[in-house]
Design an enzyme around this catalytic site. Structure first.
Site, mmCIF file in Angstrom:
data_model
loop_
_atom_site.group_PDB
_atom_site.id
_atom_site.type_symbol
_atom_site.label_atom_id
_atom_site.label_comp_id
_atom_site.label_asym_id
_atom_site.label_seq_id
_atom_site.Cartn_x
_atom_site.Cartn_y
_atom_site.Cartn_z
ATOM 1 N N ASP A 86 0.612 -1.321 0.150
ATOM 2 C CA ASP A 86 0.035 -0.061 -0.070
ATOM 3 C C ASP A 86 0.826 1.235 -0.157
ATOM 4 O O ASP A 86 2.088 1.123 0.267
ATOM 5 C CB ASP A 86 -1.137 0.162 1.072
ATOM 6 C CG ASP A 86 -0.191 -0.315 2.591
ATOM 7 O OD1 ASP A 86 0.899 -0.253 2.555
ATOM 8 O OD2 ASP A 86 -0.981 -0.774 3.433
ATOM 9 N N GLU A 112 -10.093 -0.976 2.772
ATOM 10 C CA GLU A 112 -11.029 -0.344 3.932
ATOM 11 C C GLU A 112 -12.028 -0.998 3.903
ATOM 12 O O GLU A 112 -12.853 -1.410 2.563
ATOM 13 C CB GLU A 112 -11.197 1.245 3.678
ATOM 14 C CG GLU A 112 -9.679 2.051 3.824
ATOM 15 C CD GLU A 112 -9.617 2.255 5.347
ATOM 16 O OE1 GLU A 112 -9.347 1.309 5.984
ATOM 17 O OE2 GLU A 112 -9.245 3.385 5.646
ATOM 18 N N HIS A 117 -9.047 -3.536 8.074
ATOM 19 C CA HIS A 117 -8.428 -3.522 6.827
ATOM 20 C C HIS A 117 -7.029 -4.212 6.679
ATOM 21 O O HIS A 117 -6.504 -4.648 7.548
ATOM 22 C CB HIS A 117 -8.309 -1.959 6.368
ATOM 23 C CG HIS A 117 -7.013 -1.222 7.188
ATOM 24 N ND1 HIS A 117 -7.235 0.041 7.308
ATOM 25 C CD2 HIS A 117 -6.033 -1.686 7.558
ATOM 26 C CE1 HIS A 117 -6.048 0.538 7.858
ATOM 27 N NE2 HIS A 117 -5.148 -0.436 7.889
ATOM 28 N N ASN A 147 -9.780 -1.091 11.980
ATOM 29 C CA ASN A 147 -10.962 -1.579 11.213
ATOM 30 C C ASN A 147 -11.260 -2.724 10.600
ATOM 31 O O ASN A 147 -12.072 -3.016 9.853
ATOM 32 C CB ASN A 147 -11.644 -0.355 10.543
ATOM 33 C CG ASN A 147 -10.613 -0.232 9.306
ATOM 34 O OD1 ASN A 147 -9.751 -0.617 9.216
ATOM 35 N ND2 ASN A 147 -10.947 0.909 8.658
HETATM 36 C C1 GLP Z 1 -2.012 0.372 8.266
HETATM 37 C C2 GLP Z 1 -1.169 -0.003 7.114
HETATM 38 C C3 GLP Z 1 -1.488 -1.468 6.873
HETATM 39 C C4 GLP Z 1 -0.840 -2.036 8.311
HETATM 40 C C5 GLP Z 1 -2.073 -1.696 9.249
HETATM 41 C C6 GLP Z 1 -1.637 -2.024 10.808
HETATM 42 O O1 GLP Z 1 -2.922 1.563 8.245
HETATM 43 N N1 GLP Z 1 -2.006 0.388 5.825
HETATM 44 O O2 GLP Z 1 -0.619 -2.116 6.043
HETATM 45 O O3 GLP Z 1 -0.740 -3.417 8.196
HETATM 46 O O4 GLP Z 1 -2.557 -0.449 9.329
HETATM 47 O O5 GLP Z 1 -0.513 -1.209 11.174
HETATM 48 P P1 GLP Z 1 0.258 -1.490 12.552
HETATM 49 O O6 GLP Z 1 1.092 -2.601 12.511
HETATM 50 O O7 GLP Z 1 0.932 -0.263 12.634
HETATM 51 O O8 GLP Z 1 -0.823 -1.652 13.610
#
Ligand code: GLP
Length: 244
Positions: A70, A145, A140, A138
């Site tokens: 992403d 999303e 995702h 959420n």
């Molecule tokens: C973000 C990213 C994801 C990531 C997720 C969890 O928004 N788009 O690719 O895996 O949320 O992030 P974290 O590991 O910092 O909790």
């Protein structure tokens, strides 16, 4: 579709080691593995562990191909918030992965065409061998999303308020978080032959429970992981998984 393997570990150190074992096994079995690599905080220890194993000559990864999961839209090339930059620092450089083995998501030009070309190239290469994923607050995956169905392709998305708030932790303030992004699609992720989902900390407990035990549907995109035809390994710490 096999039942997910759920590994509950004590803390983030153990999570990183156990995840590194799973990733190393995939790369050993498939040296030219195509891999999607999440940014975010949860996999950082895993990438550091892989880099340490490489320095000790325990693993080598010259043949893998990396596909970006992403990226935010609207940033200048060297913006501090670039998720590609984050992936470079945490994964590509420490593991010595050459640029030509990295497939970036489109961030300019005709984005719809660019996303379709990304998917075509991934498919032509045989699809993903491994997706290393974190879990959004959420539900995702990448920036898929809610609502995101299982057939959604790589595409441009608007970030939800919940995601903007969660991503504010990375950059200082919600105002610093871009409002739009591009994400690898659910279709590309769910067809990976192996998926590793990582979650850590109490704040992931309720969404992890919904993803693993709630109803399967677009409101919790990660719930579709339970329908992947590939192998799903969920590695979580006690704080994220404790039922109490
Ligand atoms: C973000 C990213 C994801 C990531 C997720 C969890 O928004 N788009 O690719 O895996 O949320 O992030 P974290 O590991 O910092 O909790």
């Amino acid at each position: 579709m096999a039942a997910p393997r759920i590994l509950v570990v004590d803390d983030t150190d153990e999570l990183s080691r156990v995840a590194a074992d799973v990733v190393a096994a995939v790369i050993e079995a498939t040296p030219a593995a195509a891999i999607a690599v999440a940014t975010g905080r949860t996999p950082i220890g895993l990438y550091a562990e892989l880099a340490a194993r490489r320095r000790s000559n325990l693993i080598d990864v010259p043949g893998i191909a990396v596909y970006q999961l992403d990226e935010y839209l609207g940033l200048e090339p060297f913006d501090r918030r670039s998720l590609f930059g984050w992936m470079q620092q945490s994964f590509l450089e420490p593991l010595g992965i050459e640029d030509e083995r990295v497939n970036r998501l489109p961030v300019d030009g005709d984005l719809d065409d660019g996303c379709a070309a990304f998917d075509r190239e991934l498919e032509a290469g045989g699809g993903l061998d491994l997706a290393i994923l974190g879990l959004g607050p959420n539900g995702h995956l990448g920036f898929n999303e809610p609502p995101s169905g299982p057939d959604t392709p790589t595409r441009v998305v608007d970030l939800s308020p919940v995601t903007i708030e969660a991503n504010a932790r990375y950059w200082g303030d919600a105002a610093d978080v871009p409002r739009t992004a591009v994400t690898m699609g659910m279709a590309q992720l769910l067809s990976a032959r192996s998926i590793v989902l990582l979650a850590s900390g109490e704040e992931k407990r309720s969404i992890l429970h919904r993803a693993l035990e709630g109803s399967i549907g677009p409101e919790v995109p990660a719930s579709y992981l339970r329908e992947t035809p590939g192998e799903l390994t969920v590695i979580v710490d006690r704080a994220a998984r404790s039922q109490g």
